[in-house]
Write a protein that holds these residues in place. Structure first.
Motif, PDB file in Angstrom:
ATOM      1  N   UNK A 269      41.027 -67.313 -35.864  1.00 59.90           N
ATOM      2  CA  UNK A 269      39.619 -67.225 -35.478  1.00 59.90           C
ATOM      3  C   UNK A 269      38.752 -66.724 -36.629  1.00 59.90           C
ATOM      4  N   UNK A 270      37.463 -67.037 -36.519  1.00 60.45           N
ATOM      5  CA  UNK A 270      36.476 -66.485 -37.450  1.00 60.45           C
ATOM      6  C   UNK A 270      36.645 -66.909 -38.889  1.00 60.45           C
ATOM      7  N   UNK A 271      36.926 -68.179 -39.117  1.00 64.45           N
ATOM      8  CA  UNK A 271      37.128 -68.684 -40.481  1.00 64.45           C
ATOM      9  C   UNK A 271      35.813 -69.252 -41.004  1.00 64.45           C
ATOM     10  N   UNK A 272      35.334 -68.708 -42.108  1.00 64.31           N
ATOM     11  CA  UNK A 272      34.091 -69.183 -42.713  1.00 64.31           C
ATOM     12  C   UNK A 272      34.375 -70.340 -43.661  1.00 64.31           C
ATOM     13  N   UNK A 273      33.694 -71.454 -43.431  1.00 63.38           N
ATOM     14  CA  UNK A 273      33.784 -72.620 -44.307  1.00 63.38           C
ATOM     15  C   UNK A 273      32.412 -72.821 -44.941  1.00 63.38           C
ATOM     16  N   UNK A 274      32.322 -72.546 -46.226  1.00 64.87           N
ATOM     17  CA  UNK A 274      31.042 -72.582 -46.929  1.00 64.87           C
ATOM     18  C   UNK A 274      30.774 -73.968 -47.504  1.00 64.87           C
ATOM     19  N   UNK A 275      29.509 -74.341 -47.536  1.00 61.99           N
ATOM     20  CA  UNK A 275      29.120 -75.630 -48.081  1.00 61.99           C
ATOM     21  C   UNK A 275      29.466 -75.747 -49.556  1.00 61.99           C
ATOM     22  N   UNK A 276      29.955 -76.919 -49.950  1.00 64.32           N
ATOM     23  CA  UNK A 276      30.320 -77.161 -51.338  1.00 64.32           C
ATOM     24  C   UNK A 276      31.708 -76.682 -51.714  1.00 64.32           C
ATOM     25  N   UNK A 277      32.357 -75.953 -50.819  1.00 65.10           N
ATOM     26  CA  UNK A 277      33.698 -75.426 -51.087  1.00 65.10           C
ATOM     27  C   UNK A 277      34.778 -76.394 -50.603  1.00 65.10           C
ATOM     28  N   UNK A 278      35.989 -76.170 -51.127  1.00 60.06           N
ATOM     29  CA  UNK A 278      37.155 -76.961 -50.733  1.00 60.06           C
ATOM     30  C   UNK A 278      38.238 -75.992 -50.279  1.00 60.06           C
ATOM     31  N   UNK A 279      38.832 -76.256 -49.112  1.00 59.09           N
ATOM     32  CA  UNK A 279      39.801 -75.327 -48.531  1.00 59.09           C
ATOM     33  C   UNK A 279      41.091 -76.042 -48.145  1.00 59.09           C
TER      34      UNK A 279
ATOM     35  N   UNK B  95      29.980 -82.750 -54.780  1.00 63.10           N
ATOM     36  CA  UNK B  95      29.691 -81.507 -54.071  1.00 63.10           C
ATOM     37  C   UNK B  95      28.575 -81.738 -53.062  1.00 63.10           C
ATOM     38  N   UNK B  96      28.875 -81.475 -51.799  1.00 63.30           N
ATOM     39  CA  UNK B  96      27.898 -81.543 -50.716  1.00 63.30           C
ATOM     40  C   UNK B  96      27.724 -80.121 -50.185  1.00 63.30           C
ATOM     41  N   UNK B  97      26.570 -79.524 -50.449  1.00 58.12           N
ATOM     42  CA  UNK B  97      26.369 -78.125 -50.090  1.00 58.12           C
ATOM     43  C   UNK B  97      26.132 -77.914 -48.594  1.00 58.12           C
ATOM     44  N   UNK B  98      26.130 -78.989 -47.827  1.00 57.46           N
ATOM     45  CA  UNK B  98      26.004 -78.851 -46.379  1.00 57.46           C
ATOM     46  C   UNK B  98      27.359 -78.891 -45.681  1.00 57.46           C
ATOM     47  N   UNK B  99      28.418 -79.171 -46.440  1.00 59.02           N
ATOM     48  CA  UNK B  99      29.736 -79.331 -45.824  1.00 59.02           C
ATOM     49  C   UNK B  99      30.828 -78.799 -46.741  1.00 59.02           C
TER      50      UNK B  99
END
Length: 261
Positions: A224-234, A151-155
């Motif tokens: 548009x406007x897709x939030x990619x949070x740190x530590x998450x997998x999409x 888990x990398x909370x910056x990416x």
């Protein structure tokens, strides 16, 4: 009642209580471990009816109605079963199916996908392509969700899954949301129909996403406007009919965003 008589009654009550408990007065809870393998179920078959998904004869998804009984809607087009959560599945060889949930043609399998489930791995099943109303069938495929456990909370980790039958290989791109002057940056490589790209690290942020043919600079699909949070997998799932130009049609090409972790 004197002290000795009270003591006699207390001893009798304690004896009866212990007898009622039997040899195992403490409840023993089940200790079987949960299955380490997991799977998600997506209905991305254009015009496909709502379905329930099965692994062999075991129903893996169902929708509860307002009355408490099973609804006849099932997992509808563009949706993911069980609220997007993974379902446990034991390792082994299966025929995974999507069966019609409606009263008409109830439990008719519209897709059957033979699949080997390995211990401890994660998977996603997709109904895909176009539903054939004559044969009452749809395409389907399974991909492994092989993201890094670190888990990398910056990416965030992001990949593309291609479920559009009439589209060429697609490549996923990103740029900062609403910044039309920013350059598009590629996420992973080209992905063909029924394929999945490699999970790729993307700095956390809010992005516009686009899918393009590999030999083109024109975006075939944009979200548009897709939030990619740190530590998450999409997983970004491409679905729909690539020939549709309407921005509101249900079967328009679309980039679905589902969280794997």
């Amino acid at each position: 009642m004197d002290y000795r008589e009270m003591t006699k009654y207390l001893i009798l009550a304690a004896t009866l209580l212990l007898a009622a408990c039997g040899e195992n007065p403490v409840q023993v809870l089940p200790t079987d471990s949960l299955e380490a393998s997991r799977i998600k179920f997506f209905n991305f078959g254009v015009n496909a009816p709502g379905v329930n998904f099965y692994a062999g004869n075991v129903k893996m998804t169902a929708i509860l109605s307002a009355t408490g009984s099973e609804a006849t809607t099932g997992v509808t087009y563009g949706s993911v079963g069980n609220g997007g959560a993974y379902s446990q599945i034991a390792p082994g060889n299966y025929t995974l199916t999507g069966k019609i949930a409606a009263t008409t043609d109830k439990d008719l399998a519209i897709a059957s996908i033979p699949t080997a489930i390995a211990d401890g791995k994660l998977y996603s099943l997709y109904l895909s392509g176009f539903y054939n109303t004559t044969t009452k069938s749809s395409d389907g495929f399974v991909v492994e969700d092989a993201y890094s456990p670190q888990i990398d909370y910056s990416a965030a980790q992001v990949r593309l899954v291609h479920a559009i039958a009439n589209a060429n290989a697609l490549t996923l791109y990103r740029r900062p949301s609403a910044d039309t002057t920013a350059a598009w940056v590629v996420i992973g490589g080209p992905v063909s129909y029924k394929g999945a790209g490699t999970f790729t690290d993307v700095p956390m942020g809010v992005y516009d996403l686009a899918a393009r043919y590999t030999d083109s600079t024109t975006s075939k699909i944009v979200r548009t406007g897709v939030t990619l949070s740190g530590g998450r997998v999409y997983t970004i799932g491409a679905r729909g009919d690539i020939t549709i130009t309407s921005t509101t049609a249900t079967n328009r090409p679309f980039l679905d965003n589902t969280t794997n972790r």
